[in-house]
Write a protein that holds these residues in place. Sequence first.
Motif, PDB file in Angstrom:
ATOM      1  N   ARG A  36       0.704  -1.354  -0.055  1.00  0.00           N
ATOM      2  CA  ARG A  36      -0.046   0.213  -0.050  1.00  0.00           C
ATOM      3  C   ARG A  36       0.927   1.493   0.197  1.00  0.00           C
ATOM      4  NH1 ARG A  36      -3.173  -3.089   3.239  1.00  0.00           N
ATOM      5  NH2 ARG A  36      -2.367  -2.407   5.083  1.00  0.00           N
ATOM      6  N   ASN A  37       2.096   1.124   0.593  1.00  0.00           N
ATOM      7  CA  ASN A  37       2.932   2.292   0.629  1.00  0.00           C
ATOM      8  C   ASN A  37       4.054   2.211  -0.339  1.00  0.00           C
ATOM      9  OD1 ASN A  37       2.057   3.926   3.080  1.00  0.00           O
ATOM     10  ND2 ASN A  37       2.237   1.761   3.817  1.00  0.00           N
ATOM     11  N   SER A  38       4.003   1.380  -1.047  1.00  0.00           N
ATOM     12  CA  SER A  38       4.999   1.276  -2.041  1.00  0.00           C
ATOM     13  C   SER A  38       5.156   2.397  -2.994  1.00  0.00           C
ATOM     14  CB  SER A  38       4.763  -0.044  -3.062  1.00  0.00           C
ATOM     15  OG  SER A  38       3.712   0.093  -3.922  1.00  0.00           O
ATOM     16  N   PRO A  39       6.103   2.648  -3.601  1.00  0.00           N
ATOM     17  CA  PRO A  39       6.455   4.114  -4.361  1.00  0.00           C
ATOM     18  C   PRO A  39       5.574   4.116  -5.521  1.00  0.00           C
ATOM     19  CG  PRO A  39       8.199   2.786  -4.536  1.00  0.00           C
ATOM     20  CD  PRO A  39       7.406   2.130  -3.618  1.00  0.00           C
ATOM     21  N   LYS A  40       4.918   4.892  -5.853  1.00  0.00           N
ATOM     22  CA  LYS A  40       4.228   5.375  -7.250  1.00  0.00           C
ATOM     23  C   LYS A  40       5.277   5.350  -8.473  1.00  0.00           C
ATOM     24  CE  LYS A  40       0.464   5.205  -4.911  1.00  0.00           C
ATOM     25  NZ  LYS A  40       0.488   4.194  -3.769  1.00  0.00           N
ATOM     26  N   ASN A  41       6.536   5.967  -7.791  1.00  0.00           N
ATOM     27  CA  ASN A  41       7.582   6.234  -8.623  1.00  0.00           C
ATOM     28  C   ASN A  41       8.378   5.114  -8.691  1.00  0.00           C
ATOM     29  OD1 ASN A  41       9.836   6.877 -10.177  1.00  0.00           O
ATOM     30  ND2 ASN A  41      10.189   8.857  -9.031  1.00  0.00           N
ATOM     31  N   LYS A  42       8.600   4.171  -9.675  1.00  0.00           N
ATOM     32  CA  LYS A  42       9.596   3.027  -9.657  1.00  0.00           C
ATOM     33  C   LYS A  42      10.892   3.249  -9.375  1.00  0.00           C
ATOM     34  CE  LYS A  42       6.039   0.155 -10.158  1.00  0.00           C
ATOM     35  NZ  LYS A  42       5.287  -0.433  -9.217  1.00  0.00           N
ATOM     36  N   ASP A  43      11.203   4.499  -9.683  1.00  0.00           N
ATOM     37  CA  ASP A  43      12.704   4.710  -9.375  1.00  0.00           C
ATOM     38  C   ASP A  43      13.033   4.971  -7.890  1.00  0.00           C
ATOM     39  OD1 ASP A  43      13.307   4.688 -11.973  1.00  0.00           O
ATOM     40  OD2 ASP A  43      12.868   6.680 -12.325  1.00  0.00           O
ATOM     41  N   GLU A  44      12.099   5.108  -7.126  1.00  0.00           N
ATOM     42  CA  GLU A  44      12.155   5.462  -5.625  1.00  0.00           C
ATOM     43  C   GLU A  44      12.887   4.001  -4.956  1.00  0.00           C
ATOM     44  OE1 GLU A  44       9.724   7.280  -1.742  1.00  0.00           O
ATOM     45  OE2 GLU A  44       8.769   6.255  -3.271  1.00  0.00           O
ATOM     46  N   ASP A  45      13.810   4.060  -3.967  1.00  0.00           N
ATOM     47  CA  ASP A  45      14.370   2.992  -3.729  1.00  0.00           C
ATOM     48  C   ASP A  45      13.878   2.482  -2.334  1.00  0.00           C
ATOM     49  OD1 ASP A  45      15.579   4.741  -1.968  1.00  0.00           O
ATOM     50  OD2 ASP A  45      17.536   4.707  -2.487  1.00  0.00           O
ATOM     51  N   LEU A  46      14.170   1.324  -1.929  1.00  0.00           N
ATOM     52  CA  LEU A  46      13.601   0.701  -0.806  1.00  0.00           C
ATOM     53  C   LEU A  46      14.019   1.553   0.682  1.00  0.00           C
ATOM     54  CD1 LEU A  46      11.974  -1.621   0.686  1.00  0.00           C
ATOM     55  CD2 LEU A  46      14.351  -2.759   0.859  1.00  0.00           C
ATOM     56  N   LEU A  47      15.119   2.225   0.596  1.00  0.00           N
ATOM     57  CA  LEU A  47      15.329   3.050   1.762  1.00  0.00           C
ATOM     58  C   LEU A  47      14.183   4.192   1.909  1.00  0.00           C
ATOM     59  CD1 LEU A  47      17.070   3.689   4.336  1.00  0.00           C
ATOM     60  CD2 LEU A  47      18.820   4.799   2.693  1.00  0.00           C
ATOM     61  N   SER A  48      14.186   4.734   0.761  1.00  0.00           N
ATOM     62  CA  SER A  48      13.282   5.926   0.602  1.00  0.00           C
ATOM     63  C   SER A  48      11.907   5.600   1.001  1.00  0.00           C
ATOM     64  CB  SER A  48      13.294   6.637  -0.766  1.00  0.00           C
ATOM     65  OG  SER A  48      14.438   7.067  -1.071  1.00  0.00           O
ATOM     66  N   VAL A  49      11.613   4.332   0.564  1.00  0.00           N
ATOM     67  CA  VAL A  49      10.195   3.743   1.171  1.00  0.00           C
ATOM     68  C   VAL A  49      10.093   3.656   2.559  1.00  0.00           C
ATOM     69  CG1 VAL A  49       8.555   1.637   0.917  1.00  0.00           C
ATOM     70  CG2 VAL A  49       9.715   2.567  -1.071  1.00  0.00           C
ATOM     71  N   PHE A  50      11.205   3.251   3.270  1.00  0.00           N
ATOM     72  CA  PHE A  50      11.096   2.901   4.695  1.00  0.00           C
ATOM     73  C   PHE A  50      10.959   4.158   5.431  1.00  0.00           C
ATOM     74  CE2 PHE A  50      12.904  -1.557   4.202  1.00  0.00           C
ATOM     75  CZ  PHE A  50      11.705  -2.347   4.653  1.00  0.00           C
ATOM     76  N   GLU A  51      12.086   5.212   4.925  1.00  0.00           N
ATOM     77  CA  GLU A  51      11.957   6.450   5.246  1.00  0.00           C
ATOM     78  C   GLU A  51      10.664   7.346   5.253  1.00  0.00           C
ATOM     79  OE1 GLU A  51      15.146   8.772   3.221  1.00  0.00           O
ATOM     80  OE2 GLU A  51      16.714   7.538   4.538  1.00  0.00           O
TER      81      GLU A  51
END
Length: 75
Positions: A36-51
């Motif tokens: 549900r919180n996954s990036p809409k922008n596929k270029d966003e990295d995992l660390l950015s998602v967790f942040e």
Amino acid sequence: MNQKTYQLPLTFEQILNLVLQLPAQEQEELIQEIKRNSPKNKDEDLLSVFERIGRNAQAKGLTEEMLEELLADES
């Protein structure tokens, strides 16, 4: 009770190990929350998602002390 504490910030490996200790249903709920919180922008990295998830949790009142309690190994 054997309690394990972690220094913040946690490494990805530490987070993964904690998740793997959860019951299967809680693991599935966590997977769904991440989706549900996954990036809409596929270029966003995992660390950015967790942040981003961390900022949202803090905005809803989660403190570092609460997080430590939630992550404590109570086995």
